[in-house]
Design an enzyme around this catalytic site. Structure first.
Site, PDB file in Angstrom:
ATOM      1  N   ARG A 156       0.823  -1.215   0.000  1.00 49.60           N
ATOM      2  CA  ARG A 156       0.000   0.000   0.000  1.00 49.60           C
ATOM      3  C   ARG A 156       0.857   1.265   0.000  1.00 49.60           C
ATOM      4  NH1 ARG A 156      -3.488  -1.211   4.528  1.00 49.60           N
ATOM      5  NH2 ARG A 156      -4.135  -3.255   3.887  1.00 49.60           N
ATOM      6  N   TYR A 189       0.531   4.615  -2.265  1.00 49.91           N
ATOM      7  CA  TYR A 189       0.386   5.963  -1.696  1.00 49.91           C
ATOM      8  C   TYR A 189       1.448   6.908  -2.255  1.00 49.91           C
ATOM      9  CZ  TYR A 189      -2.660   3.688   1.737  1.00 49.91           C
ATOM     10  OH  TYR A 189      -3.655   2.980   2.346  1.00 49.91           O
ATOM     11  N   TYR A 208     -12.202   9.661  -0.730  1.00 51.41           N
ATOM     12  CA  TYR A 208     -13.500   9.349  -0.132  1.00 51.41           C
ATOM     13  C   TYR A 208     -13.490   9.556   1.383  1.00 51.41           C
ATOM     14  CZ  TYR A 208     -12.339   4.660   1.676  1.00 51.41           C
ATOM     15  OH  TYR A 208     -11.824   3.609   2.384  1.00 51.41           O
TER      16      TYR A 208
HETATM   17  C1  LIG Z   1      -8.330   3.941   4.485  1.00 48.54           C
HETATM   18  S1  LIG Z   1      -9.653   4.184   5.593  1.00 48.54           S
HETATM   19  C2  LIG Z   1     -10.436   5.558   4.837  1.00 48.54           C
HETATM   20  C3  LIG Z   1     -11.334   6.325   5.762  1.00 48.54           C
HETATM   21  C4  LIG Z   1     -12.010   7.516   5.101  1.00 48.54           C
HETATM   22  N1  LIG Z   1     -11.026   8.503   4.711  1.00 48.54           N
HETATM   23  C5  LIG Z   1     -13.041   8.174   6.010  1.00 48.54           C
HETATM   24  O1  LIG Z   1     -12.965   9.385   6.210  1.00 48.54           O
HETATM   25  O2  LIG Z   1     -13.928   7.479   6.503  1.00 48.54           O
HETATM   26  C6  LIG Z   1     -10.666   2.794   5.239  1.00 48.54           C
HETATM   27  C7  LIG Z   1     -11.475   2.388   6.433  1.00 48.54           C
HETATM   28  O3  LIG Z   1     -12.531   3.322   6.635  1.00 48.54           O
HETATM   29  C8  LIG Z   1     -13.668   2.652   7.128  1.00 48.54           C
HETATM   30  N2  LIG Z   1     -14.748   2.733   6.133  1.00 48.54           N
HETATM   31  C9  LIG Z   1     -14.643   2.992   4.828  1.00 48.54           C
HETATM   32  N3  LIG Z   1     -15.855   2.947   4.236  1.00 48.54           N
HETATM   33  C10 LIG Z   1     -16.739   2.653   5.211  1.00 48.54           C
HETATM   34  C11 LIG Z   1     -18.141   2.461   5.249  1.00 48.54           C
HETATM   35  N4  LIG Z   1     -18.892   2.555   4.150  1.00 48.54           N
HETATM   36  N5  LIG Z   1     -18.715   2.171   6.435  1.00 48.54           N
HETATM   37  C12 LIG Z   1     -17.982   2.060   7.564  1.00 48.54           C
HETATM   38  N6  LIG Z   1     -16.660   2.221   7.580  1.00 48.54           N
HETATM   39  C13 LIG Z   1     -16.037   2.514   6.424  1.00 48.54           C
HETATM   40  C14 LIG Z   1     -13.276   1.181   7.324  1.00 48.54           C
HETATM   41  O4  LIG Z   1     -12.794   1.012   8.650  1.00 48.54           O
HETATM   42  C15 LIG Z   1     -12.182   1.052   6.300  1.00 48.54           C
HETATM   43  O5  LIG Z   1     -11.357  -0.049   6.546  1.00 48.54           O
END
Ligand SMILES: C[S@@+](CC[C@H](N)C(=O)[O-])C[C@H]1O[C@@H](n2cnc3c(N)ncnc32)[C@H](O)[C@@H]1O
Length: 289
Positions: free
Chosen positions: A90, A94, A116
């Site tokens: 990863r 990045y 996102y």
């Molecule tokens: C790399 S992080 C990105 C977080 C993102 N930047 C945010 O602000 O939520 C990825 C993690 O965010 C969380 N995540 C992403 N999408 C999600 C969703 N639809 N529902 C709940 N948690 C989510 C999960 O824990 C996932 O493993």
């Protein structure tokens, strides 16, 4: 700060050149915005305006509707999703994203990068691109977005003011052995990518998940009810909110969109001496868990 040069003819020419090169260097800029979790509904007015007016848009959003929304706002939009490749570390991905953002800015483009959720929450490349560009004298800033944790607070009815909130990345939690307080709510990010340092388009191998369970069980009873949560990425759709006893964590499906919520086990008790020192009535102490 601008340097002073001698007032000779040659000196004036040097000064003009110095001013012009500074202007040229700061022409490109970067603004990083968040698409939220459900792009259609979560993009802020400010983010939409920045996407529309940018000369170059780079984006990383997972859902197909989100991609269409961004491309419609700005036809110059370029996905950075191709930097993800199965088995690729990863950190390499990045670094490529950072390099692409920096490249566009240095080329003189007013660049908008869309990530996102909140672009600064669990997102290394965004903070790092801003840090590097500012270090080179470019304008670079971040605008807030709606994170998965924000959605969790809304969907599960959790207010971090009530019990406080601990928020950790799953692998780091098990690795660094952060001390958990069972009187405080806990959010565990990325349990579905536990102990993985490379990307996978499929579900991750979670054979090491018992290590996370073992660590959590040092602080929480195995029968304590926890929630595997996934905010909906589409409008008008319900989130996933599976309440399970902690011991079942290793049995339920976890995806790259799963976040785990662990409510407090018991209420915190206010320190009587602190109450007296602060001149507060007992009623201001946290409500029962
Ligand atoms: C790399 S992080 C990105 C977080 C993102 N930047 C945010 O602000 O939520 C990825 C993690 O965010 C969380 N995540 C992403 N999408 C999600 C969703 N639809 N529902 C709940 N948690 C989510 C999960 O824990 C996932 O493993």
């Amino acid at each position: 700060m601008r340097r002073r040069y001698p007032a000779s003819r040659t000196g004036r020419r040097v000064l003009i050149f110095a001013r012009r090169s500074t202007l040229e260097k700061t022409k490109g800029s970067l603004v990083i915005v968040g698409s939220g979790i459900n792009t259609t509904c979560h993009l802020t007015q400010e983010a939409i305006a920045r996407i529309k007016s940018a000369e170059k848009v780079l984006y990383v959003v997972g859902d197909p509707i989100g991609k269409n929304v961004i491309s419609r706002l700005n036809p110059e939009a370029e996905s950075m999703a191709s930097f993800y490749e199965p088995g690729k570390p990863r950190m390499t991905t990045y670094e490529q994203m950072i390099a692409r953002m920096v490249e566009c800015v240095v080329a003189g483009l007013r660049t908008c990068a869309v990530f996102y959720g909140h672009p600064g929450v669990f997102a290394y490349p965004t903070h790092e691109a801003i840090r590097r560009l500012r270090g080179q004298g470019y304008q670079a800033r971040m605008l807030p977005g709606i994170s998965a944790e924000d959605c969790l607070f809304a969907d599960l009815g959790v207010d971090p003011a009530q019990h406080g909130c601990q928020s950790y990345e799953a692998t780091q939690l098990a690795l660094y052995r952060y001390k958990l307080d069972p009187t405080v709510a806990l959010v565990v990010w990325q349990p579905g990518a536990f102990a993985q340092h490379t990307y996978s388009a499929e579900e991750y191998d979670l054979s090491r998940l018992p290590e996370l369970l073992a660590y959590l069980s040092e602080f929480y009873p195995l029968e304590h009810e926890v929630c595997v949560y996934e905010a909906s990425i589409f409008p008008e759709c319900e989130p996933r909110a599976d309440w399970i006893p902690l011991r079942r964590l290793v049995e339920v499906p976890l995806t790259s969109a799963s976040t785990m919520y662990v409510p407090p086990v018991r209420r915190a008790v206010p320190d009587p001496a602190a109450l007296e020192r602060l001149g507060l009535p007992v009623a201001t102490s946290p409500r029962p868990a």
